[in-house]
Design an enzyme around this catalytic site. Structure first.
Site, short mmCIF file in Angstrom:
data_model
loop_
_atom_site.label_atom_id
_atom_site.label_comp_id
_atom_site.label_asym_id
_atom_site.label_seq_id
_atom_site.Cartn_x
_atom_site.Cartn_y
_atom_site.Cartn_z
N CYS A 27 -1.06 2.47 8.90
CA CYS A 27 -0.15 1.72 8.04
C CYS A 27 -0.46 0.23 8.08
O CYS A 27 -0.51 -0.39 9.14
CB CYS A 27 1.29 1.96 8.51
SG CYS A 27 2.50 1.20 7.44
N CYS A 82 3.66 8.49 0.45
CA CYS A 82 4.19 7.55 1.45
C CYS A 82 4.24 6.18 0.79
O CYS A 82 3.22 5.66 0.34
CB CYS A 82 3.28 7.53 2.68
SG CYS A 82 3.80 6.33 3.93
N GLY A 131 6.74 -2.14 5.97
CA GLY A 131 8.09 -2.67 5.97
C GLY A 131 9.11 -1.76 6.64
O GLY A 131 8.84 -0.60 6.94
N CYS A 155 1.13 -1.21 15.21
CA CYS A 155 1.11 -1.05 13.76
C CYS A 155 0.43 -2.25 13.09
O CYS A 155 0.77 -3.40 13.38
CB CYS A 155 2.56 -0.92 13.26
SG CYS A 155 2.73 -0.84 11.47
N CYS A 209 5.97 -7.07 7.19
CA CYS A 209 7.07 -6.57 8.02
C CYS A 209 7.40 -7.63 9.06
O CYS A 209 6.52 -8.36 9.51
CB CYS A 209 6.67 -5.26 8.70
SG CYS A 209 8.01 -4.45 9.59
N CYS A 232 5.95 -4.38 15.64
CA CYS A 232 5.62 -3.25 16.51
C CYS A 232 4.14 -3.38 16.92
O CYS A 232 3.29 -3.64 16.07
CB CYS A 232 5.86 -1.93 15.80
SG CYS A 232 7.59 -1.65 15.37
N GLU A 261 0.81 -1.20 0.00
CA GLU A 261 0.00 0.00 0.00
C GLU A 261 0.85 1.26 0.00
O GLU A 261 2.02 1.25 0.39
CB GLU A 261 -0.97 0.00 1.19
CG GLU A 261 -0.29 0.00 2.53
CD GLU A 261 -1.27 -0.03 3.69
OE1 GLU A 261 -2.34 -0.66 3.58
OE2 GLU A 261 -0.95 0.57 4.73
#
Length: 347
Positions: free
Chosen positions: A340, A108, A166, A122, A115, A119, A95
């Site tokens: 994100c 962005c 990522g 996220c 990823c 985290c 994305e």
């Protein structure tokens, strides 16, 4: 009969392209023509390469492919943010976001499919990392988002942030190659200082950026200036402590003389009091920097909430009174899947 595996032509350097044309008895200058089509004109179809003969275009199609990225789905926010998922040649989904502002038009972009850093706040952190993006796949996101900016707002892109899906520094070579193509005169010819690469904090790779004396901007997703709290929300901190990051950032600054941006999401009742703000002030003393305080876009996977506006303002005021250049970045795209990884997870 097994199909012949075609090479993505954009993976070839100018020298390798020259070698190919010479090997098929074509003049070497064809390489420059094709390279121009691929990177200056962002061409994704051999048929559009009008200064090549039809037989030569057919030859190229027999040997090569152009694994271009395509818009899969777009969401339009009332604040003019456009969030898109992109389909890759292997049907993976990533994305990217177009973020219009009064003084800039920002893309962005993602650097990986998924990823590996987990985290806790996220959405991308709840996906597996499937693979790194190639340099041309990152470049394509910029081209497609620039097209959205021109078509919807009649304004071209001015800025690029590597803050999508990522961890860019875990895809170091492809990220740097994509920036080289985006900034090159025979590429998109954008200014390096209009590009920001954001990392969750990998000390040895921050030092490598310094060794490579990169010209683009560096941002660190900090979100806590105390190891215990940062370990809780960002497991990468266990191997990359704040001291290790501070040392790496000092080294980076000594090599590049480029100030760093610290990104800090203020989570309600977690990292939002004045003790947290003072810890951040102390971390900011290491090198010239600025702080972007970011409003949180909540996700269903996590229990974090955005701090109230009074707390955010008090936090920012403390930083400013301590001499820290501080901006509050309001949440964008609240009425769409703006966090994100949120839209990609759905896809």
């Amino acid at each position: 009969m097994q199909a012949i595996q075609k090479t993505d032509i954009r993976s070839l350097s100018p020298d390798k392209l020259k070698e190919h044309f010479i090997s098929i008895a074509e003049p070497a200058f064809r390489a420059k023509q094709v390279y121009e089509w691929l990177w200056e004109k962002s061409c994704t179809d051999f048929e559009e390469m009008s200064n090549l003969s039809k037989p030569l275009r057919e030859k190229l199609k027999e040997t090569f492919t152009i694994n271009n990225v395509q818009v899969h789905q777009s969401q339009f926010s009332s604040d003019k943010t456009i969030k898109s998922t992109f389909m890759l040649f292997d049907n993976n989904i990533i994305e990217g976001v177009l973020i219009p502002a009064t003084d800039r038009m920002t893309a962005c972009v993602s650097s990986q499919v998924g990823c590996s850093l987990t985290c806790k706040f996220c959405a991308t952190g709840y996906m597996d990392r499937k693979r790194n993006l190639n340099a041309d796949e990152i470049y394509d996101q910029v081209v497609l988002i620039d097209k959205q900016a021109k078509e919807n707002y009649q304004i071209p892109l001015s800025n690029i942030v590597y803050m999508g899906m990522g961890e860019p520094l875990l895809n170091y070579a492809n990220v740097l190659k994509s920036i080289e193509r985006i900034t090159a005169k025979d590429g998109l010819n954008m200014a390096s200082k209009r590009i920001t690469v954001s990392t969750a904090g990998i000390a040895k790779m921050i030092k490598k950026l310094g060794d490579d004396e990169v010209k683009f901007n560096l941002a660190l997703s900090l979100h806590a200036a105390n190891d215990e709290k940062r370990n809780t929300i960002m497991p990468i901190n266990e191997q990359n402590s704040l001291k290790a990051l501070a040392d790496a950032l000092k080294y980076f600054y000594s090599k590049t003389k480029s100030p760093v941006t610290y990104e800090y999401i203020v989570f309600n009742d977690f990292n939002d009091n004045l003790i947290d703000a003072e810890e951040l002030v102390k971390f900011c003393r290491h090198i010239p920097c600025k702080v972007n305080i970011i409003e949180y876009n909540p996700i269903s996977f996590a229990d974090f909430e955005n701090a109230g506006i009074d707390k955010i303002e008090a936090f920012a005021t403390h930083l400013r009174k301590s001499g820290i250049n501080t901006n509050i970045r309001r949440s964008r795209g609240k009425d769409i899947d703006a966090a994100c990884g949120q839209l990609a997870v759905k896809s």
